[in-house]
Every structure is written in C-alpha cells, then in structure tokens.
Design an enzyme around this catalytic site. Sequence first.
Site, PDB file in Angstrom:
ATOM      1  N   HIS A  27      36.769  -9.810  37.780  1.00 53.81           N
ATOM      2  CA  HIS A  27      37.591 -10.019  36.579  1.00 53.81           C
ATOM      3  C   HIS A  27      38.710  -8.988  36.557  1.00 53.81           C
ATOM      4  O   HIS A  27      38.532  -7.867  36.072  1.00 53.81           O
ATOM      5  CB  HIS A  27      36.704  -9.895  35.335  1.00 53.81           C
ATOM      6  CG  HIS A  27      37.425 -10.104  34.034  1.00 53.81           C
ATOM      7  ND1 HIS A  27      36.757 -10.318  32.842  1.00 53.81           N
ATOM      8  CD2 HIS A  27      38.745 -10.125  33.709  1.00 53.81           C
ATOM      9  CE1 HIS A  27      37.612 -10.465  31.857  1.00 53.81           C
ATOM     10  NE2 HIS A  27      38.841 -10.339  32.357  1.00 53.81           N
ATOM     11  N   HIS A  29      43.202  -9.205  36.178  1.00 52.69           N
ATOM     12  CA  HIS A  29      44.435  -9.994  36.115  1.00 52.69           C
ATOM     13  C   HIS A  29      45.455  -9.249  36.962  1.00 52.69           C
ATOM     14  O   HIS A  29      45.778  -8.095  36.653  1.00 52.69           O
ATOM     15  CB  HIS A  29      44.919 -10.104  34.675  1.00 52.69           C
ATOM     16  CG  HIS A  29      43.879 -10.677  33.753  1.00 52.69           C
ATOM     17  ND1 HIS A  29      43.884 -11.989  33.353  1.00 52.69           N
ATOM     18  CD2 HIS A  29      42.781 -10.105  33.179  1.00 52.69           C
ATOM     19  CE1 HIS A  29      42.838 -12.208  32.565  1.00 52.69           C
ATOM     20  NE2 HIS A  29      42.153 -11.081  32.445  1.00 52.69           N
ATOM     21  N   HIS A 207      37.470 -16.824  29.863  1.00 50.18           N
ATOM     22  CA  HIS A 207      37.245 -15.729  28.924  1.00 50.18           C
ATOM     23  C   HIS A 207      36.585 -16.315  27.673  1.00 50.18           C
ATOM     24  O   HIS A 207      37.070 -17.324  27.129  1.00 50.18           O
ATOM     25  CB  HIS A 207      38.571 -15.095  28.509  1.00 50.18           C
ATOM     26  CG  HIS A 207      39.191 -14.202  29.546  1.00 50.18           C
ATOM     27  ND1 HIS A 207      39.431 -14.594  30.829  1.00 50.18           N
ATOM     28  CD2 HIS A 207      39.628 -12.905  29.448  1.00 50.18           C
ATOM     29  CE1 HIS A 207      39.991 -13.584  31.493  1.00 50.18           C
ATOM     30  NE2 HIS A 207      40.123 -12.556  30.685  1.00 50.18           N
ATOM     31  N   GLU A 210      35.063 -12.234  24.035  1.00 49.55           N
ATOM     32  CA  GLU A 210      35.698 -10.903  24.139  1.00 49.55           C
ATOM     33  C   GLU A 210      35.896 -10.412  22.700  1.00 49.55           C
ATOM     34  O   GLU A 210      35.280  -9.451  22.276  1.00 49.55           O
ATOM     35  CB  GLU A 210      37.038 -11.007  24.880  1.00 49.55           C
ATOM     36  CG  GLU A 210      37.793  -9.677  24.982  1.00 49.55           C
ATOM     37  CD  GLU A 210      39.151  -9.788  25.684  1.00 49.55           C
ATOM     38  OE1 GLU A 210      39.649 -10.919  25.873  1.00 49.55           O
ATOM     39  OE2 GLU A 210      39.725  -8.721  26.020  1.00 49.55           O
ATOM     40  N   ASP A 288      39.692  -5.576  34.548  1.00 49.19           N
ATOM     41  CA  ASP A 288      40.515  -6.406  33.667  1.00 49.19           C
ATOM     42  C   ASP A 288      42.011  -6.196  33.918  1.00 49.19           C
ATOM     43  O   ASP A 288      42.609  -6.960  34.670  1.00 49.19           O
ATOM     44  CB  ASP A 288      40.151  -6.156  32.196  1.00 49.19           C
ATOM     45  CG  ASP A 288      40.479  -7.342  31.283  1.00 49.19           C
ATOM     46  OD1 ASP A 288      40.904  -8.390  31.802  1.00 49.19           O
ATOM     47  OD2 ASP A 288      40.302  -7.216  30.054  1.00 49.19           O
ATOM     48  N   ASP A 289      42.607  -5.201  33.290  1.00 51.20           N
ATOM     49  CA  ASP A 289      44.040  -4.903  33.457  1.00 51.20           C
ATOM     50  C   ASP A 289      44.177  -3.403  33.697  1.00 51.20           C
ATOM     51  O   ASP A 289      44.568  -2.646  32.801  1.00 51.20           O
ATOM     52  CB  ASP A 289      44.806  -5.324  32.198  1.00 51.20           C
ATOM     53  CG  ASP A 289      44.648  -6.803  31.914  1.00 51.20           C
ATOM     54  OD1 ASP A 289      45.288  -7.604  32.605  1.00 51.20           O
ATOM     55  OD2 ASP A 289      43.844  -7.145  31.023  1.00 51.20           O
TER      56      ASP A 289
HETATM   57  N1  ADE Z   1      45.011 -11.549  29.926  1.00 47.98           N
HETATM   58  C1  ADE Z   1      45.010 -10.360  30.533  1.00 47.98           C
HETATM   59  N2  ADE Z   1      43.989  -9.614  30.099  1.00 47.98           N
HETATM   60  C2  ADE Z   1      43.312 -10.355  29.194  1.00 47.98           C
HETATM   61  C3  ADE Z   1      42.168 -10.155  28.397  1.00 47.98           C
HETATM   62  N3  ADE Z   1      41.480  -9.016  28.426  1.00 47.98           N
HETATM   63  N4  ADE Z   1      41.788 -11.139  27.564  1.00 47.98           N
HETATM   64  C4  ADE Z   1      42.462 -12.269  27.527  1.00 47.98           C
HETATM   65  N5  ADE Z   1      43.540 -12.520  28.248  1.00 47.98           N
HETATM   66  C5  ADE Z   1      43.968 -11.576  29.086  1.00 47.98           C
HETATM   67 ZN    ZN Z   2      40.563 -10.576  31.263  1.00 45.41          ZN
END
Ligand code: ADE
Ligand code: ZN
Length: 349
Positions: A27, A29, A207, A210, A288-289
């Site tokens: 996971h 992006h 997703h 969350e 994630d990011d």
């Molecule tokens: N796009 C990038 N990161 C995300 C996240 N944590 N939740 C939903 N969309 C995303």
């Molecule tokens: Zn995500």
Amino acid sequence: MTQVPRFDIPADRLPALLCAMPKAELHMHIEGSLEPELIFALAQRNGVAIPYASVDELRQAYAFTNLQSFLDIYYAGASVLLKEQDFYDMAWAYLERAAADNVVRTEMFFDPQTHTARGVDVKVVIDGLHRACVDAEATLGVSAALILCFLRHLSEEDAFETLEQALPHRDKFIGVGLDSSEVGHPPEKFAKVFGRCRELGLHLVAHAGEEGPPAYVWSALDVLKVERVDHGVQSARDPALMARLAQDRIPLTVCPLSNLKLCVFPDLKAHNLGTLLDAGLVATVNSDDPAYFGGYMNENFLQTFAATGLTAQHAWQLAANSFEGSFIDDAAKAGYVDRLNATFARFSA
Ligand code: ADE
Ligand code: ZN
C-alpha cells in the site's frame, strides 16, 4: 496459513531486525513518494508554477488535520508530472528507497485520473512507471508491480472511461484499487466498474475503513469483492467484521505513520495494529504516502514498534503477512518466507 516459527530475539536487536528483514509493501501511492526536492526539480524542468517559494515552505505545509486536508496538497504536488521521464524518475526514487529498506516486493498504486485530467496521456503515465519497475527488478532486485486506482470522489462513469483508456496497457498493471476522499463515497458507488475489472481478471483492492465506517469495509468485501482492504483500521469497531476478516484471511494494508499524520489515531501508542494482529488478522505495515507522512517502510516499522511495544514475533508475522497478501505466486511467497526465516535465525540469541 504459514507455520509460525518461534525465535528468541534479544530486545536490543529488534530495531536492526525490523530494518533487515525482507518485506513486501502492498500500500503505497507512487504520487505520494514525490519528495519536495523532486517536486521543485520537476516544476523547474517542466516550467510549472507551484504556489510555494521553497522546499522548506512546501514541507511546512505538510500539517494535516484529516484525509481531505492532505489530498488537497497531494494533488497539487502531482501537477509537476508531465512527461514519461518524470513518472520514471518519481518511481525510481521510491524504488531505490524501498530497496534500502529491504522491501523485496512492492505493489504500487497510481492515480491516472490525476494526470489525464491535466491532459497527460495515460500511456505516458503507465510507460514511465512500468519502465522503472522493470529496471528495479534488474538492478535493485526489487520485484515491482502497478495497481491502477480510481478516484472515488469522481463518478463511476469517469472510472469506466479511465479503465477503457488504460486497457491497451493491460499487461503493465496487475489490478485496480479505489482511493481519494472516502466518507460520502462508499465502495458500492463503483460496483459496476469493479465487476467489469473482475471479469477482466484484474486483482481487486479498495481503501475502506480509513476514516469511513465498518459498513464501507463490508461493502468493499461483499459488493466489490476485493482481495485486500487498504487501511481497514476502523474494522476493529465491529466484532462480526473482525471475525469475517480473520476467517477469510483478507489482508489489511495498514499505514501507521499515515494514520498518525491524518489524525486517525491521536498518537502511535494508541494505534490498533497490535489488536488486529492478536485477533489473527492478516495485517501488514505500509508507508501509504511516504514523502508526506514522514517515513518509508522501515521508519513505519521502527516508530510503530517503539511506540506500541510490539515484539519480534509480531515483526515476523507482519513480514510473513506481507508476502501472504501479495499478488505473487505461491512459490515466490515460499521463497521470501525462507529468506525471512534466515534473517530471523541470524538475529536469534
Ligand atoms: N490517496 C493517497 N493517499 C491516500 C489515502 N491515505 N487515502 C485515500 N486516498 C489516498
Ligand atoms: Zn492509501
């Protein structure tokens, strides 16, 4: 389920073990790996104006209160990506970091609509990312694959259009996902397009849970028929859902530093990763990011273990879960678990 070996690991070796153990990332992006320095370099290379005077000023804007406050900045950051080489450079920078963290397999999300809406052809996006995946396997020893995500704040019609544009490049991505603003955009909004992707033999993830309620996780499972749930941490509020996830061994791709930065939990000590693992769920750790949330894979492991007191046994389980949950074949999974066991044996007393 894989047989769980027992290891006797001295506590002071745990941080080094977390870093050294082979792991899969399920996971992340790829647009969320754009570091401020690369955003500025690409802005200059492409002549794109960005509303920040410096790298430091941009980094200072990374103070989020919830998912939407992050997404607004994340989509703005991606606006510097125009050419195939830009997508390659972004992915390559991430893949080098992944290799340094002993990530041996990564399944990277990308958001085509973020780029096609700015006039960038989906071929440019996919070709650049895919070329980096091929090079990563050859030169870094990292196995890398792509998962195309639909933006859930847009319509299902838009998702169908994106799928049509991407299908000529079907050999370069392994599945589809669903991301962006969760609350108010339940999984069932995308029932038809996920049904079509299922017919096409694509892997399915989404997703859910969350920020959204357990009901969204149920509909990701029962309506979209996903194979993994991204995040899913809100599932802990619903005992019947926890039982279902454990029973069907549905992986949850948990992202602790993301949850911290987006205020899903007040602090890492309060994170429910240990609860999910101890309930027998196939939970995993992911970044994630990473450029926005303060850490790549090993930083997620190190900070979470330091805050929660998770043990070496949990570490083994998380890494084993990451291989179990990945979309590689059984022989490859077994090979990675052998490498995992060899690393644990090396760190044992
Ligand atoms: N796009 C990038 N990161 C995300 C996240 N944590 N939740 C939903 N969309 C995303
Ligand atoms: Zn995500």
